[in-house]
Motif scaffolding. Structure first.
Motif, PDB file in Angstrom:
ATOM      1  N   CYS A 210       0.775  -1.155   0.067  1.00 18.52           N
ATOM      2  CA  CYS A 210      -0.096  -0.194   0.087  1.00 18.52           C
ATOM      3  C   CYS A 210       0.771   1.328   0.054  1.00 18.52           C
ATOM      4  CB  CYS A 210      -0.860  -0.144   1.054  1.00 18.52           C
ATOM      5  SG  CYS A 210      -1.837   1.580   1.442  1.00 18.52           S
ATOM      6  N   CYS A 224      -6.306  -1.479  -0.149  1.00 12.49           N
ATOM      7  CA  CYS A 224      -5.658  -1.841   0.896  1.00 12.49           C
ATOM      8  C   CYS A 224      -6.603  -2.241   1.998  1.00 12.49           C
ATOM      9  CB  CYS A 224      -4.739  -0.753   1.377  1.00 12.49           C
ATOM     10  SG  CYS A 224      -3.871  -0.977   3.195  1.00 12.49           S
ATOM     11  N   CYS A 227      -6.323   0.363   5.335  1.00 13.59           N
ATOM     12  CA  CYS A 227      -6.671   1.773   5.130  1.00 13.59           C
ATOM     13  C   CYS A 227      -7.526   2.134   3.895  1.00 13.59           C
ATOM     14  CB  CYS A 227      -5.397   2.802   4.938  1.00 13.59           C
ATOM     15  SG  CYS A 227      -4.400   2.619   3.566  1.00 13.59           S
TER      16      CYS A 227
HETATM   17 ZN    ZN Z   1      -2.956   1.005   3.305  1.00 10.90          ZN
END
Ligand code: ZN
Length: 315
Positions: A210, A224, A227
Motif C-alpha cells: 500500500c 488496501c 486503510c
Molecule cells: Zn494501506
C-alpha cells in the motif's frame, strides 16, 4: 538421388535384387512348436490345436500362417543349421551406415502366405534388397527406407510365403537442447496482478504494498485492507519463508504436474502468505513450520511459477 550421395549410393543400389541365402530351418514344422507358439500368443483357434480337426480338413496338422518366420529363425546363438549360406544380406545397410547414417528403426513388415504349412514341412528362405528409397527426412532424422524381401520355400522348392521388412536407416535429427517445459495452466492476468507475473518472468517474487500505509498484501488486489487506499506499489520478497500449511493433491493426476502434487501455503518472512508448489521433498517429510527457499519453475508459454524447497528438516 541427390548428387552428394551419387557414388556410394550407386554402390548400394547395385545390390538391389541380389539374392542372399539360402538359409535352412532348424526344425520341420511340428506340433509342439505350434502349441507353444499359440500358447505364448494367446491363439485358441482349434484348427491349430486340435489335430483331428486339422487332419479332417488338410490331412495333416497345420501351423498358423503368421508363424512363417518362426520356422527359420536362428537359434539362440545366432547360428543356422549346417548347409545354410553365410553371406551377409545386410551389406547395403553397412554401406549406408559407413556414409553417416548410423541409426536404424524397423518401420513395417508385411507377410503373404501361399499355402498352409503342414506338419513335416521343412522350410528355407532367401532374401534380397527390393528397394532403397530416395533420401527422406522424417521426425527421427534423415536417411533411406530400405525394403528387404524374404522368400520362403518348402522342401520341394515351392514358394510358400514371403515377407517384406522395411527399415529406416538414418542420421538422427538434432536432439533438442532442453527438455520440454511443463505446460501448466495459464494464470488470469489483470492490470492489478500483472506486476506479479511479470516479476516472476524476471525471476523476482514481488509483493504488493500500500502506497499510503505501507501494508503488504498478497494476493494482489485493488484496495488496501488496512486503510482502503487504492494506491499501491510493490517490493521484492527475499524468498525466505516457512510452511504455514500444506496439502498433497493426489487426484486428479494432471499432465505436467507432479503426482502426487504437494502444495504449500508459505508464510514469507515479509509477513504475507502465498500458495505455491513444494519441490525437492518427499510428501511424507513435509513439516509445518519448516523453512523453505524460493525457486523459480520455468514452464511452457513463458510462464514462470514460484515454488519452494524445504531446507533440511522441520523447524
Ligand atoms: Zn494501506
Amino acid at each position: 538421388m541427390s548428387e552428394q550421395h551419387s557414388d556410394w549410393m550407386a554402390e548400394a543400389r547395385a545390390l538391389i535384387g541380389h539374392e542372399y541365402g539360402r538359409i535352412y530351418a532348424w526344425d520341420a514344422v511340428n506340433q509342439p512348436m505350434i502349441r507353444q507358439w499359440c500358447e505364448a500368443l494367446g491363439v485358441s483357434n482349434p484348427l491349430y490345436l486340435d489335430g483331428e480337426r486339422a487332419r479332417a480338413r488338410f490331412g495333416a496338422h497345420v501351423a498358423p500362417p503368421t508363424m512363417l518366420q518362426a520356422w527359420v529363425l536362428a537359434g539362440i546363438k545366432g547360428e543356422f543349421p549346417a548347409g545354410s549360406a553365410t553371406d551377409n544380406p545386410y551389406e547395403v545397410l553397412q554401406i549406408i551406415e559407413r556414409n553417416g547414417y548410423a541409426s536404424v528403426v524397423a518401420v513395417n513388415s508385411e507377410q503373404e502366405y501361399f499355402r498352409y504349412l503342414r506338419e513335416g514341412d521343412r522350410l528355407s528362405f532367401t532374401s534380397q534388397i527390393e528397394s532403397v528409397s530416395e533420401e527422406k527426412t522424417t521426425g527421427l532424422g534423415t536417411g533411406f527406407f530400405v525394403t528387404q524381401l524374404l522368400n520362403f520355400f518348402d522342401q520341394d522348392d515351392n514358394k510358400v510365403g514371403q515377407m517384406r521388412f522395411r527399415l529406416f536407416k538414418f542420421r538422427p535429427a538434432a536432439v533438442r537442447e532442453k527438455p520440454a517445459l511443463p505446460a501448466r495452466p495459464q494464470p488470469g492476468v489483470s492490470d492489478e496482478n500483472r506486476f506479479f507475473w511479470d516479476g516472476l518472468k524476471a525471476k523476482k517474487l514481488l509483493i504488493q504494498r500500500c502506497s499510503a500505509c505501507g501494508t503488504l498484501r498478497n494476493p494482489p488486489g485493488p484496495a488496501c485492507p488496512s486503510c482502503h487506499s487504492l494506491a499501491s506499489d510493490h517490493v521484492e520478497a527475499s524468498g525466505k519463508g516457512t510452511i504455514y500449511s500444506y496439502s498433497v493433491v493426489h487426484h486428479p493426476a494432471l499432465p505436467d504436474m507432479p503426482q502426487p502434487n504437494p502444495v504449500g501455503l508459505i508464510e514469507l518472512e515479509e509477513g504475507v502468505r502465498l500458495v505455491a508448489g513444494l519441490v525437492g521433498v518427499a510428501t511424507d517429510n513435509i513439516r509445518i513450520g519448516a523453512p523453505v527457499a524460493l525457486e523459480f519453475l520455468d514452464c511452457a508459454n513463458d510462464l514462470v511459477l514460484p515454488v519452494f524447497r524445504p531446507l533440511g528438516g522441520a523447524a
